[in-house]
Motif scaffolding. Sequence first.
Motif, PDB file in Angstrom:
ATOM      1  N   PHE A 123       1.020  -1.581  -0.182  1.00 46.51           N
ATOM      2  CA  PHE A 123       0.004  -0.645  -0.182  1.00 46.51           C
ATOM      3  C   PHE A 123       1.172   0.841   0.067  1.00 46.51           C
ATOM      4  O   PHE A 123       2.024   1.656   0.364  1.00 46.51           O
ATOM      5  CB  PHE A 123      -1.072  -0.198   1.029  1.00 46.51           C
ATOM      6  CG  PHE A 123      -1.745  -1.167   1.334  1.00 46.51           C
ATOM      7  CD1 PHE A 123      -3.385  -1.241   0.792  1.00 46.51           C
ATOM      8  CD2 PHE A 123      -1.861  -3.011   2.261  1.00 46.51           C
ATOM      9  CE1 PHE A 123      -4.239  -2.128   0.037  1.00 46.51           C
ATOM     10  CE2 PHE A 123      -2.692  -3.553   1.404  1.00 46.51           C
ATOM     11  CZ  PHE A 123      -3.280  -3.334   0.946  1.00 46.51           C
ATOM     12  N   ASP A 124       0.318   1.930  -1.133  1.00 49.11           N
ATOM     13  CA  ASP A 124       0.579   3.283  -0.081  1.00 49.11           C
ATOM     14  C   ASP A 124       0.484   4.738   0.124  1.00 49.11           C
ATOM     15  O   ASP A 124       0.929   5.261   0.437  1.00 49.11           O
ATOM     16  CB  ASP A 124       0.338   4.327  -1.935  1.00 49.11           C
ATOM     17  CG  ASP A 124       1.280   3.987  -3.486  1.00 49.11           C
ATOM     18  OD1 ASP A 124       2.430   3.376  -3.626  1.00 49.11           O
ATOM     19  OD2 ASP A 124       0.452   2.806  -3.934  1.00 49.11           O
ATOM     20  N   GLY A 125      -0.643   3.615   1.298  1.00 47.62           N
ATOM     21  CA  GLY A 125      -0.847   4.747   2.539  1.00 47.62           C
ATOM     22  C   GLY A 125      -2.470   4.048   3.019  1.00 47.62           C
ATOM     23  O   GLY A 125      -2.846   3.063   2.300  1.00 47.62           O
ATOM     24  N   ALA A 126      -2.866   4.682   3.656  1.00 52.10           N
ATOM     25  CA  ALA A 126      -4.271   4.146   4.325  1.00 52.10           C
ATOM     26  C   ALA A 126      -4.654   5.240   5.389  1.00 52.10           C
ATOM     27  O   ALA A 126      -3.982   6.413   5.618  1.00 52.10           O
ATOM     28  CB  ALA A 126      -3.771   3.078   5.665  1.00 52.10           C
ATOM     29  N   ALA A 127      -6.393   4.862   5.578  1.00 49.44           N
ATOM     30  CA  ALA A 127      -7.026   6.291   6.233  1.00 49.44           C
ATOM     31  C   ALA A 127      -7.757   4.987   7.544  1.00 49.44           C
ATOM     32  O   ALA A 127      -8.616   4.158   6.515  1.00 49.44           O
ATOM     33  CB  ALA A 127      -7.803   7.133   5.443  1.00 49.44           C
ATOM     34  N   ILE A 128      -8.043   5.968   8.255  1.00 41.33           N
ATOM     35  CA  ILE A 128      -9.274   5.426   9.474  1.00 41.33           C
ATOM     36  C   ILE A 128     -10.241   6.415   9.169  1.00 41.33           C
ATOM     37  O   ILE A 128      -9.562   7.440  10.104  1.00 41.33           O
ATOM     38  CB  ILE A 128      -8.781   4.943  10.415  1.00 41.33           C
ATOM     39  CG1 ILE A 128      -7.749   3.483  10.455  1.00 41.33           C
ATOM     40  CG2 ILE A 128      -9.463   4.174  11.425  1.00 41.33           C
ATOM     41  CD1 ILE A 128      -7.042   2.896  11.624  1.00 41.33           C
ATOM     42  N   ILE A 129     -11.489   6.376   9.023  1.00 45.86           N
ATOM     43  CA  ILE A 129     -12.397   7.314  10.019  1.00 45.86           C
ATOM     44  C   ILE A 129     -13.120   6.711  10.017  1.00 45.86           C
ATOM     45  O   ILE A 129     -14.337   5.366   9.959  1.00 45.86           O
ATOM     46  CB  ILE A 129     -12.891   7.903   8.142  1.00 45.86           C
ATOM     47  CG1 ILE A 129     -14.192   9.072   8.788  1.00 45.86           C
ATOM     48  CG2 ILE A 129     -14.210   7.029   7.507  1.00 45.86           C
ATOM     49  CD1 ILE A 129     -14.159  10.244   7.444  1.00 45.86           C
ATOM     50  N   ASP A 130     -14.151   7.298  11.410  1.00 49.57           N
ATOM     51  CA  ASP A 130     -14.349   6.484  12.253  1.00 49.57           C
ATOM     52  C   ASP A 130     -16.570   6.682  11.698  1.00 49.57           C
ATOM     53  O   ASP A 130     -17.142   8.218  11.175  1.00 49.57           O
ATOM     54  CB  ASP A 130     -14.480   6.804  14.060  1.00 49.57           C
ATOM     55  CG  ASP A 130     -14.551   8.408  13.949  1.00 49.57           C
ATOM     56  OD1 ASP A 130     -16.182   8.968  13.790  1.00 49.57           O
ATOM     57  OD2 ASP A 130     -14.275   8.778  15.140  1.00 49.57           O
ATOM     58  N   PHE A 131     -17.338   6.539  12.467  1.00 49.91           N
ATOM     59  CA  PHE A 131     -18.824   6.268  12.185  1.00 49.91           C
ATOM     60  C   PHE A 131     -18.910   8.249  12.153  1.00 49.91           C
ATOM     61  O   PHE A 131     -20.065   8.790  11.445  1.00 49.91           O
ATOM     62  CB  PHE A 131     -19.970   5.756  12.840  1.00 49.91           C
ATOM     63  CG  PHE A 131     -19.941   4.667  12.951  1.00 49.91           C
ATOM     64  CD1 PHE A 131     -19.326   3.844  11.954  1.00 49.91           C
ATOM     65  CD2 PHE A 131     -20.125   3.459  13.859  1.00 49.91           C
ATOM     66  CE1 PHE A 131     -19.584   2.873  11.334  1.00 49.91           C
ATOM     67  CE2 PHE A 131     -20.350   2.006  12.622  1.00 49.91           C
ATOM     68  CZ  PHE A 131     -20.283   1.906  12.041  1.00 49.91           C
ATOM     69  N   SER A 132     -18.930   8.776  13.280  1.00 47.10           N
ATOM     70  CA  SER A 132     -19.153  10.205  13.183  1.00 47.10           C
ATOM     71  C   SER A 132     -18.490  10.974  12.518  1.00 47.10           C
ATOM     72  O   SER A 132     -19.273  11.846  12.100  1.00 47.10           O
ATOM     73  CB  SER A 132     -18.507  11.116  14.689  1.00 47.10           C
ATOM     74  OG  SER A 132     -17.140  10.792  14.635  1.00 47.10           O
ATOM     75  N   VAL A 230      -4.812   9.402   8.933  1.00 47.13           N
ATOM     76  CA  VAL A 230      -4.448   9.414   7.694  1.00 47.13           C
ATOM     77  C   VAL A 230      -2.667   8.933   8.005  1.00 47.13           C
ATOM     78  O   VAL A 230      -2.073   9.200   9.188  1.00 47.13           O
ATOM     79  CB  VAL A 230      -4.288  10.110   6.679  1.00 47.13           C
ATOM     80  CG1 VAL A 230      -5.514  10.769   6.587  1.00 47.13           C
ATOM     81  CG2 VAL A 230      -3.316  11.065   7.284  1.00 47.13           C
ATOM     82  N   ASP A 231      -1.958   7.602   7.255  1.00 48.50           N
ATOM     83  CA  ASP A 231      -0.597   7.160   6.795  1.00 48.50           C
ATOM     84  C   ASP A 231      -0.254   7.407   5.471  1.00 48.50           C
ATOM     85  O   ASP A 231      -1.237   6.810   3.867  1.00 48.50           O
ATOM     86  CB  ASP A 231      -0.427   6.148   7.223  1.00 48.50           C
ATOM     87  CG  ASP A 231       0.893   5.181   7.181  1.00 48.50           C
ATOM     88  OD1 ASP A 231       1.615   5.811   6.523  1.00 48.50           O
ATOM     89  OD2 ASP A 231       1.154   4.015   7.549  1.00 48.50           O
ATOM     90  N   THR A 232      -0.039   8.727   4.888  1.00 44.98           N
ATOM     91  CA  THR A 232       0.822   9.355   3.415  1.00 44.98           C
ATOM     92  C   THR A 232       1.815   8.443   2.994  1.00 44.98           C
ATOM     93  O   THR A 232       1.900   8.849   2.157  1.00 44.98           O
ATOM     94  CB  THR A 232       0.283  10.848   3.740  1.00 44.98           C
ATOM     95  OG1 THR A 232       1.872  11.264   4.036  1.00 44.98           O
ATOM     96  CG2 THR A 232      -0.852  11.528   4.054  1.00 44.98           C
ATOM     97  N   ASN A 233       2.251   7.708   3.987  1.00 45.23           N
ATOM     98  CA  ASN A 233       3.298   6.745   3.336  1.00 45.23           C
ATOM     99  C   ASN A 233       4.927   8.000   3.436  1.00 45.23           C
ATOM    100  O   ASN A 233       6.200   7.659   2.166  1.00 45.23           O
ATOM    101  CB  ASN A 233       3.096   6.339   2.211  1.00 45.23           C
ATOM    102  CG  ASN A 233       4.627   4.947   1.726  1.00 45.23           C
ATOM    103  OD1 ASN A 233       4.797   4.083   2.920  1.00 45.23           O
ATOM    104  ND2 ASN A 233       4.249   4.370   0.684  1.00 45.23           N
ATOM    105  N   GLY A 234       4.779   9.512   3.907  1.00 45.83           N
ATOM    106  CA  GLY A 234       5.742  10.599   3.213  1.00 45.83           C
ATOM    107  C   GLY A 234       5.723  11.221   3.172  1.00 45.83           C
ATOM    108  O   GLY A 234       6.159  11.834   2.401  1.00 45.83           O
ATOM    109  N   VAL A 235       4.707  11.074   2.060  1.00 47.26           N
ATOM    110  CA  VAL A 235       4.538  12.330   0.831  1.00 47.26           C
ATOM    111  C   VAL A 235       3.604  13.130   1.165  1.00 47.26           C
ATOM    112  O   VAL A 235       2.145  12.775   2.352  1.00 47.26           O
ATOM    113  CB  VAL A 235       3.096  11.316  -0.234  1.00 47.26           C
ATOM    114  CG1 VAL A 235       2.792  12.653  -1.266  1.00 47.26           C
ATOM    115  CG2 VAL A 235       4.634   9.972  -0.670  1.00 47.26           C
ATOM    116  N   PRO A 236       3.782  14.589   1.612  1.00 42.40           N
ATOM    117  CA  PRO A 236       2.861  15.663   1.882  1.00 42.40           C
ATOM    118  C   PRO A 236       1.174  15.165   1.315  1.00 42.40           C
ATOM    119  O   PRO A 236       0.762  15.251   0.045  1.00 42.40           O
ATOM    120  CB  PRO A 236       3.355  16.852   1.227  1.00 42.40           C
ATOM    121  CG  PRO A 236       4.776  16.243   1.487  1.00 42.40           C
ATOM    122  CD  PRO A 236       4.803  15.278   0.580  1.00 42.40           C
ATOM    123  N   LEU A 237       0.569  15.216   2.187  1.00 44.29           N
ATOM    124  CA  LEU A 237      -0.758  15.156   2.353  1.00 44.29           C
ATOM    125  C   LEU A 237      -1.404  16.125   1.108  1.00 44.29           C
ATOM    126  O   LEU A 237      -2.147  15.218   0.163  1.00 44.29           O
ATOM    127  CB  LEU A 237      -1.960  15.790   3.348  1.00 44.29           C
ATOM    128  CG  LEU A 237      -3.798  15.141   2.860  1.00 44.29           C
ATOM    129  CD1 LEU A 237      -3.565  13.944   2.780  1.00 44.29           C
ATOM    130  CD2 LEU A 237      -4.071  15.373   4.319  1.00 44.29           C
TER     131      LEU A 237
END
Length: 302
Positions: A123-132, A230-237
């Motif tokens: 993966f090149d990055g990851a993100a978690i978002i919750d229900f709210s 988020v985890d942008t894998n070192g790439v600026p968001l």
Amino acid sequence: MLVSAVGIVGLRVLVSRYERSVSQEHLLDEAARQRRTAVSGPLNYLLIGSDLRANDPEGGQRADTIVIAHIPAGFGQAYLVSIPRDLRVEIPGHGTDKINAAFSYGRAPLLSATITQLTGVSFDGAAIIDFSGFRRVVDLLGGVTMCVDTRTRSIHTGHQFNLGCQQMSGAVALDYARQRYDLPAGDFDRQRHHQQLLKAIMVKASDDGLVTNPFKLDQLVRAVGSSLTVDTNGVPLQDLVFALRGLRAGDLVGLQVPAHAEMLGGTSYALVDDPAPGLFAALSQADVASWATANPKWINKL
């Protein structure tokens, strides 16, 4: 030209602020991480929807939604590949279990390692978002249009979802997307509804001019920031958002991991079917379009 330039500068400024406001963590296991130094396609991102509830922060979290977002080179399309949360897999260090148990055991790093072991995809990055976060985004947009294709009643609220396209608030849209009981394909229908909700959000954001309106975008930034990690894998968001700014709702393609439900030892699992290894290989080799053309059965109607 001047308006366009101002819009681009405004977008970069807002995303820079966004980068400071959202939580940034190492969500990917090192074995699941693709090594990059810049935004260049094709890209594979791990998206996780968490069932953390604001009124019960001690109640723990589960991976309610697991999606691989594949973006081919050129960034002109995005494939959403939903992974069944009941998929029977080997979880490193924990034996055989449902794939969403990996998130409970070791949060996103273990889940990413489990998926990479299963699929061979890094993966090149990851993100978690919750229900709210989902609820606030939809409500900020003034609701979204969801088309109900099977009459069903919510097991959470008792709300009756009747057939047809209808405007839904954040709470109602999320409630609908979480239903799986009494649906013809069970959790597979639920996965499709998750993808439809993501598309509905993109449609409304585009219709409201959110992408080109810095003020509305700023509202969204502040609304979702506390719910997103988020985890942008070192790439600026800001570089990532800027590169993907041209994606629109019509560019989304929903895919289902070929699998079927089966009872094993009194427990209901999802087991992968023969076309699945081909999909996993296509994700790694950036040939998802060819796989989708050859396997239309597993394309979700969004």
